[in-house]
Motif scaffolding. Structure first.
Motif, short mmCIF file in Angstrom:
data_model
loop_
_atom_site.label_atom_id
_atom_site.label_comp_id
_atom_site.label_asym_id
_atom_site.label_seq_id
_atom_site.Cartn_x
_atom_site.Cartn_y
_atom_site.Cartn_z
N TYR A 124 2.06 25.03 -21.04
CA TYR A 124 1.39 25.81 -20.00
C TYR A 124 2.32 26.20 -18.85
O TYR A 124 1.87 26.64 -17.80
CB TYR A 124 0.17 25.04 -19.48
N GLY A 125 3.62 26.08 -19.07
CA GLY A 125 4.57 26.56 -18.10
C GLY A 125 4.62 25.77 -16.81
O GLY A 125 5.01 26.29 -15.76
N LEU A 126 4.24 24.50 -16.86
CA LEU A 126 4.23 23.65 -15.67
C LEU A 126 5.46 22.76 -15.65
O LEU A 126 5.95 22.33 -16.70
CB LEU A 126 2.98 22.78 -15.65
N ARG A 127 5.93 22.45 -14.44
CA ARG A 127 7.09 21.59 -14.30
C ARG A 127 6.74 20.36 -13.46
O ARG A 127 5.73 20.34 -12.77
CB ARG A 127 8.26 22.37 -13.71
N ILE A 128 7.63 19.37 -13.52
CA ILE A 128 7.37 18.07 -12.89
C ILE A 128 8.49 17.74 -11.92
O ILE A 128 9.67 17.80 -12.28
CB ILE A 128 7.25 16.97 -13.97
N LEU A 129 8.11 17.40 -10.70
CA LEU A 129 9.02 16.75 -9.75
C LEU A 129 8.80 15.26 -9.95
O LEU A 129 7.75 14.72 -9.60
CB LEU A 129 8.68 17.18 -8.32
N LEU A 130 9.79 14.61 -10.54
CA LEU A 130 9.60 13.25 -11.03
C LEU A 130 10.27 12.23 -10.11
O LEU A 130 11.44 12.38 -9.74
CB LEU A 130 10.19 13.13 -12.44
N THR A 131 9.53 11.19 -9.77
CA THR A 131 10.10 10.09 -9.01
C THR A 131 9.87 8.80 -9.81
O THR A 131 8.79 8.61 -10.38
CB THR A 131 9.50 10.01 -7.58
N PRO A 132 10.87 7.93 -9.91
CA PRO A 132 10.80 6.84 -10.90
C PRO A 132 9.90 5.67 -10.53
O PRO A 132 9.53 4.89 -11.40
CB PRO A 132 12.26 6.39 -11.01
N TYR A 133 9.54 5.54 -9.23
CA TYR A 133 8.74 4.38 -8.82
C TYR A 133 7.66 4.78 -7.83
O TYR A 133 7.88 5.62 -6.96
CB TYR A 133 9.63 3.29 -8.19
N ASP A 134 6.53 4.15 -7.96
CA ASP A 134 5.44 4.25 -6.99
C ASP A 134 5.66 3.18 -5.93
O ASP A 134 5.12 2.07 -6.01
CB ASP A 134 4.10 4.05 -7.72
N THR A 135 6.52 3.48 -4.95
CA THR A 135 6.96 2.44 -4.02
C THR A 135 5.85 1.95 -3.10
O THR A 135 5.91 0.82 -2.60
CB THR A 135 8.15 2.92 -3.18
N PHE A 136 4.83 2.78 -2.87
CA PHE A 136 3.73 2.37 -1.99
C PHE A 136 2.97 1.20 -2.61
O PHE A 136 2.85 0.11 -2.03
CB PHE A 136 2.78 3.54 -1.73
N TRP A 137 2.44 1.39 -3.83
CA TRP A 137 1.68 0.31 -4.47
C TRP A 137 2.59 -0.79 -5.01
O TRP A 137 2.20 -1.95 -5.09
CB TRP A 137 0.80 0.88 -5.58
N MET A 138 3.81 -0.45 -5.35
CA MET A 138 4.77 -1.46 -5.76
C MET A 138 5.00 -2.47 -4.64
O MET A 138 5.11 -3.68 -4.87
CB MET A 138 6.08 -0.78 -6.16
N TRP A 139 5.03 -1.97 -3.41
CA TRP A 139 5.20 -2.84 -2.24
C TRP A 139 3.96 -3.71 -2.04
O TRP A 139 4.04 -4.93 -1.88
CB TRP A 139 5.48 -1.99 -1.00
N LEU A 140 2.79 -3.08 -2.06
CA LEU A 140 1.54 -3.80 -1.78
C LEU A 140 1.18 -4.78 -2.90
O LEU A 140 0.59 -5.84 -2.64
CB LEU A 140 0.40 -2.82 -1.57
N LYS A 141 1.52 -4.45 -4.12
CA LYS A 141 1.15 -5.28 -5.28
C LYS A 141 2.39 -5.98 -5.88
O LYS A 141 2.45 -6.23 -7.09
CB LYS A 141 0.49 -4.40 -6.35
N TRP A 142 3.34 -6.28 -5.03
CA TRP A 142 4.61 -6.82 -5.49
C TRP A 142 4.45 -8.09 -6.32
O TRP A 142 5.19 -8.32 -7.29
CB TRP A 142 5.52 -7.06 -4.30
N LYS A 143 3.50 -8.92 -5.98
CA LYS A 143 3.38 -10.19 -6.70
C LYS A 143 3.03 -10.00 -8.17
O LYS A 143 3.18 -10.92 -8.97
CB LYS A 143 2.34 -11.09 -6.03
N TYR A 144 2.56 -8.78 -8.53
CA TYR A 144 2.23 -8.50 -9.93
C TYR A 144 3.30 -7.70 -10.65
O TYR A 144 3.23 -7.52 -11.87
CB TYR A 144 0.91 -7.72 -10.02
N HIS A 145 4.28 -7.17 -9.92
CA HIS A 145 5.20 -6.21 -10.53
C HIS A 145 6.23 -6.91 -11.42
O HIS A 145 6.76 -7.96 -11.06
CB HIS A 145 5.91 -5.38 -9.46
N PRO A 146 6.54 -6.33 -12.58
CA PRO A 146 7.49 -6.96 -13.50
C PRO A 146 8.89 -7.17 -12.93
O PRO A 146 9.65 -7.98 -13.48
CB PRO A 146 7.53 -5.98 -14.69
#
Length: 487
Positions: A124-146
Motif C-alpha cells: 500500500y505504499g506506506l513507509r515506517i520510521l522505525l525505532t528499536p525500543y519503546d523506552t517509555f514503557w521499558m523504563w516503567l516496566k523495567w523489572k519485567y524486561h528481558p
C-alpha cells in the motif's frame, strides 16, 4: 543522504532477509533542500502518526490473528494520504510483545509479525520510521524486561542502558538483525536510532549524548553500506522539554554530523499537553518549529515525531471529544507544515482506544492535496512566522519561504466560541492583506487553500517588484493556507 557507490552489497545468501514482496524506492534527503525525496527524485513527505503493534488497528498482526483487518486499515491509511507510520520494534507495556526473550533470542512470532507488516506496507505504499525500543514503557516496566540483569539480561539498572558495554552489545545485535532482515526494503523510511534519548538513560548526564549517537549511527550505517551499498536516513528523537533543562543536547539532536534529519517530540505543559482551545497549541507549535530550525543546519529536514494531549489523557484520564480533537489536530499539522517543518507532525493518539479519529484522517488527506502546490525538492525554506506582515492583528501567522516559493497559514485568534474552545465557522469574515519579504522579482501564482474542505479557494497571478510580495485574501472566517510559487 550519504552515498556509498564504491561499496558492493554482500551476497544475498549470507543475509537473513525479508521474504520477497513489492519493492518501494528508498527515501533520502533532498540534496538541495531540507525535505525528502525518493531515490528516483520524486518529492516525498512524511504524513502519518505514531502507531503500535498492540493498538487496535495493528493488533491482528500478532500470530496472524486478523491480517485481513490490518490490511484493511493500511489500505484506509493509504487512501487518506498517509505515507508513514512511526513504530517501535517492540511495545513493552505488555509482557508478550518483547522482540527478544531472553535477551539475544529473537521471538519468532514477532519476527513474523514484522515480516507481514513490511509486506503489507509495501503493498500500500506506506513507509515506517522505525525505532528499536519503546523506552517509555521499558523504563516503567523495567523489572519485567528481558534486558534486566535480574532476569538474565545484560543490564544492572535502567540508568545504565546506554553506558553498559554488555547492554550496548545486545542493542547492536538487535539493530544488526533488523538491518539484515528488513534493511534492504524501501518500506524502511528512516531510523530513529533511540526513542527519546534522555540523560536518565546514561547516568543522569547528557555528557555521552554525542558519543552514543555516533556509536549507534556508525553501527547501522556501516552495516547497511556493506550489505546494500547505501543507507537509510537517521535521526535520534528527544522529549522536547529536555532541550531547556539540558541545552547541550541540542548539539546532538540538531547538529550531529552523522544524522540526516532532526526530530523532537512537541510537548508543552500549558498548551499541547493540556489544550484549553484549538488555537494556543498551534501557536506553540509554530514557536517550537522556529526554535528547532534555528538550531538545525539550514539544509537539514526537521519534523515533530510525537505530540498529543498527553497530560489530559494520561494524568487526567480524559479523552478529548472528537469535534475538539479534530480541530486541535488539524491546526497543529498546519502550524507545523507552514512554519517550515516536513509534513504535519506525528500525533501520539492519546485517545481511548489509541486510534486517530476519522476527522483526523480527513485532515491528513486534505493536507496532502496542498503538498502538490509546492516543489519541495528545491524549497530552501526559512521560517518567517515573525517576519510576514498582515493587516489584521487578529490573525496568528505561520509561514516559511525562500526566494521563489512560500507557504503561509493564517489562523484567527478572535473567532473562538463554545466557551472560547472551538473555532466559530460562522464568524464574521475578515479580509486580510499579507506581505511576504524576500521573494525575488517576477511572476507568481498564488493559491489559497481551504484546510477544512481540502480544496482550492481561489487562484490568481501576481507580479512581485522590489522584493515585496503583497496580496489580499478575502473572507477568512477561521483559517486559510496559501502557496506562493514563482512561475
Amino acid at each position: 543522504m550519504r552515498q556509498a557507490s564504491i561499496l558492493k552489497p554482500a551476497p544475498a545468501s549470507k543475509i537473513s532477509r525479508l521474504p520477497d514482496s513489492p519493492s518501494l524506492p528508498w527515501i533520502q534527503v533532498a540534496p538541495d533542500a531540507p525535505y525528502f525525496i525518493t531515490e528516483d527524485g520524486q518529492p516525498w513527505t512524511p504524513v502519518g502518526q505514531n502507531d503500535a503493534i498492540t493498538w487496535p488497528e495493528l493488533e491482528g498482526l500478532f500470530r496472524r490473528k486478523n491480517l485481513a483487518a490490518v490490511e484493511e486499515y493500511l489500505a484506509y491509511l493509504s487512501q487518506h494520504g498517509v505515507t508513514c507510520l512511526r513504530l517501535m520494534l517492540e511495545y513493552a507495556q505488555v509482557k508478550h510483545r518483547y522482540f527478544e526473550k531472553p535477551a539475544g533470542t529473537f521471538n519468532p512470532s514477532m519476527v513474523k509479525l514484522w515480516d507481514d507488516l513490511f509486506a503489507l506496507c509495501a503493498k500500500y505504499g506506506l513507509r515506517i520510521l522505525l525505532t528499536p525500543y519503546d523506552t517509555f514503557w521499558m523504563w516503567l516496566k523495567w523489572k519485567y524486561h528481558p534486558y534486566n540483569k535480574n532476569l538474565g539480561g545484560p543490564c544492572a539498572g535502567r540508568g545504565q542502558w546506554l553506558l553498559c558495554p554488555d547492554t550496548m552489545a545486545v542493542i547492536k545485535a538487535r539493530l544488526t538483525f533488523v538491518v539484515e532482515r528488513w534493511g534492504g526494503s524501501g518500506v524502511l523510511f528512516a531510523w530513529d536510532l533511540w526513542n527519546e534519548m534522555h540523560p536518565a538513560h546514561m547516568g543522569n548526564s547528557s555528557e555521552s549524548f554525542s558519543r552514543v549517537a555516533t556509536e549507534l549511527s556508525e553501527h547501522v550505517r556501516d552495516l547497511e553500506l556493506r550489505l546494500y551499498g547505501r543507507s537509510h536516513p537517521q535521526t535520534v528523537s528527544i522529549f522536547g522539554p529536555i532541550l531547556h533543562t539540558h541545552p547541550d543536547t541540542a548539539d546532538t539532536i540538531f547538529r550531529h554530523p552523522l544524522l540526516d534529519f532532526a526530530s523532537t517530540h512537541f510537548y508543552d505543559a500549558k498548551t499541547i499537553d493540556y489544550p484549553k482551545n484549538t488555537v494556543d497549541s498551534a501557536i506553540k507549535v509554530g514557536e517550537l518549529v522556529r526554535e528547532a530550525l534555528e538550531h538545525a543546519p539550514e539544509n537539514r529536514p526537521f519534523f515533530d515525531s510525537e505530540h498529543g494531549p498527553i497530560h489530559l489523557f494520561k494524568d487526567k484520564k480524559h479523552t478529548l471529544a472528537p469535534e475538539f480533537d479534530d480541530e486541535y489536530f488539524r491546526h497543529i499539522q498546519w502550524a507545523h507544515l507552514a512554519s517550515g517543518a516536513a509534513g504535519g507532525g506525528m500525533r501520539w493518539p492519546n485517545r481511548h482506544p489509541h486510534t486517530l479519529t476519522p476527522g483526523m484522517r480527513v485532515a491528513q488527506k486534505n493536507l496532502t492535496g496542498f503538498l502538490d502546490l509546492i516543489h519541495w525538492p528545491t524549497f530552501r525554506r526559512k521560517n518567517l512566522n515573525q517576519e510576514i506582515k498582515v493587516s489584521e492583528p487578529s490573525f496568528a501567522v505561520f509561514g516559511c519561504a525562500d526566494g521563489q516559493q512560500a507557504v503561509v497559514w493564517f489562523l484567527r485568534k478572535d473567532a473562538l466560541y463554545q466557551r472560547k474552545r472551538l473555532m466559530d465557522p460562522n464568524a464574521a469574515p475578515l479580509t486580510v492583506t499579507v506581505e511576504i519579504p524576500g521573494l525575488q522579482n517576477g511572476h507568481y501564482q498564488i493559491t489559497t487553500w481551504n484546510t477544512l474542505e481540502g480544496m482550492v479557494r481561489e487562484q490568481f497571478e501576481l507580479e512581485v517588484q522590489n522584493a515585496s510580495c503583497s496580496f489580499t485574501v478575502p473572507e477568512v472566517r477561521t483559517d486559510v493556507a496559501v502557496a506562493v510559487v514563482k512561475k
